[in-house]
Motif scaffolding. Sequence first.
Motif, mmCIF file in Angstrom:
data_model
loop_
_atom_site.group_PDB
_atom_site.id
_atom_site.type_symbol
_atom_site.label_atom_id
_atom_site.label_comp_id
_atom_site.label_asym_id
_atom_site.label_seq_id
_atom_site.Cartn_x
_atom_site.Cartn_y
_atom_site.Cartn_z
ATOM 1 N N TYR A 52 0.846 -1.178 0.000
ATOM 2 C CA TYR A 52 0.000 0.000 0.000
ATOM 3 C C TYR A 52 0.891 1.241 0.000
ATOM 4 O O TYR A 52 2.001 1.224 0.521
ATOM 5 C CB TYR A 52 -0.897 0.045 1.250
ATOM 6 N N GLN A 64 0.818 5.276 1.245
ATOM 7 C CA GLN A 64 0.079 6.188 2.107
ATOM 8 C C GLN A 64 0.685 7.582 2.033
ATOM 9 O O GLN A 64 1.791 7.814 2.515
ATOM 10 C CB GLN A 64 0.071 5.689 3.558
ATOM 11 N N LEU A 120 3.614 0.862 2.749
ATOM 12 C CA LEU A 120 3.251 -0.123 3.756
ATOM 13 C C LEU A 120 3.137 -1.503 3.124
ATOM 14 O O LEU A 120 2.585 -1.653 2.043
ATOM 15 C CB LEU A 120 1.908 0.232 4.398
ATOM 16 N N PHE A 167 0.021 -5.269 9.319
ATOM 17 C CA PHE A 167 0.865 -4.290 8.641
ATOM 18 C C PHE A 167 2.241 -4.172 9.283
ATOM 19 O O PHE A 167 2.389 -4.330 10.500
ATOM 20 C CB PHE A 167 0.206 -2.906 8.684
ATOM 21 N N GLY A 168 3.225 -3.842 8.441
ATOM 22 C CA GLY A 168 4.515 -3.428 8.938
ATOM 23 C C GLY A 168 4.490 -1.941 9.274
ATOM 24 O O GLY A 168 3.470 -1.270 9.097
ATOM 25 N N SER A 169 5.636 -1.432 9.750
ATOM 26 C CA SER A 169 5.715 -0.019 10.131
ATOM 27 C C SER A 169 5.922 0.903 8.939
ATOM 28 O O SER A 169 5.818 2.117 9.070
ATOM 29 C CB SER A 169 6.844 0.185 11.128
ATOM 30 N N TYR A 189 -8.806 0.101 11.969
ATOM 31 C CA TYR A 189 -7.383 0.109 12.278
ATOM 32 C C TYR A 189 -7.035 1.385 13.038
ATOM 33 O O TYR A 189 -7.604 2.449 12.792
ATOM 34 C CB TYR A 189 -6.531 0.064 11.006
ATOM 35 N N GLY A 227 4.212 7.339 12.947
ATOM 36 C CA GLY A 227 5.415 6.591 12.627
ATOM 37 C C GLY A 227 5.260 5.085 12.648
ATOM 38 O O GLY A 227 6.237 4.349 12.518
ATOM 39 N N LYS A 228 4.027 4.618 12.783
ATOM 40 C CA LYS A 228 3.786 3.176 12.821
ATOM 41 C C LYS A 228 2.800 2.761 11.741
ATOM 42 O O LYS A 228 2.104 3.598 11.171
ATOM 43 C CB LYS A 228 3.253 2.760 14.198
ATOM 44 N N GLY A 229 2.757 1.468 11.496
ATOM 45 C CA GLY A 229 1.775 0.954 10.558
ATOM 46 C C GLY A 229 0.416 0.797 11.213
ATOM 47 O O GLY A 229 0.298 0.833 12.444
ATOM 48 N N PRO A 230 -0.644 0.629 10.423
ATOM 49 C CA PRO A 230 -1.978 0.416 10.997
ATOM 50 C C PRO A 230 -2.019 -0.841 11.855
ATOM 51 O O PRO A 230 -1.460 -1.880 11.484
ATOM 52 C CB PRO A 230 -2.861 0.266 9.755
ATOM 53 N N GLN A 231 -2.685 -0.732 12.976
ATOM 54 C CA GLN A 231 -2.814 -1.836 13.924
ATOM 55 C C GLN A 231 -4.279 -2.247 14.010
ATOM 56 O O GLN A 231 -5.156 -1.401 14.224
ATOM 57 C CB GLN A 231 -2.303 -1.383 15.294
#
Lengths: 116, 113
Positions: free
Chosen positions: A35, A37, A91, A107-109, B36, B41-45
């Motif tokens: 993805y 963003q 992402l 998801f990763g960071s 989510y 600074g992080k990905g969706p959780q």
Amino acid sequence: GAGVSQSPRYKVAKRGQDVALRCDPISGHVSLFWYQQALGQGPEFLTYFQNEAQLDKSGLPSDRFFAERPEGSVSTLKIQRTQQEDSAVYLCASSLLIQPTNEKLFFGSGTQLSVL
Amino acid sequence: GESVGLHLPTLSVQEGDNSIINCAYSNSASDYFIWYKQESGKGPQFIIDIRSNMDKRQGQRVTVLLNKTVKHLSLQIAATQPGDSAVYFCAENSHNYGQNFVFGPGTRLSVLP
């Protein structure tokens, strides 16, 4: 690993430079997504892999974008001749099963790409 | 209150109050929805999901409501805490989309002390 891992965390590129972004999905996960963003927006779909097969690349914005997952695990998103509009967070997400199966994505960071 | 910012709608709530975040989805054929949470600074959780054969689902301090008639999804957070401050996205999936999940624009939740 325990989660989806992406590298590098940050990437600064000069306009026209090629970049490669790496994703290590959760071990055993069949489905892998990329993805894009943009700042202040929701993630936008780029491409989907089922194991090593790229089943959907309809979201890739141009032929400068290329993704692969040759052995069905690690995936690389490559962007050739980067442009300023490519600046975004990229992402990677994975899920255990083949989509669509009403199963959540992990998801990763992300990799934050800045093109100067 | 709720306001539309330059990029993201923002919801500000007092710590301890309940929060309600809304999402209008686009595809009447969507059959699976996820909320989510994304911190800076992080990905969706993943927070919670719901299938179209349900209209309500509860988790720990969170409840998702689905109104298929008006294509509306909401996330309720009980006793909002400072750690809940983040951007919240709804995502929808349907067989019409193939494998793709379509994300909403997001809402920024700010928890005031």
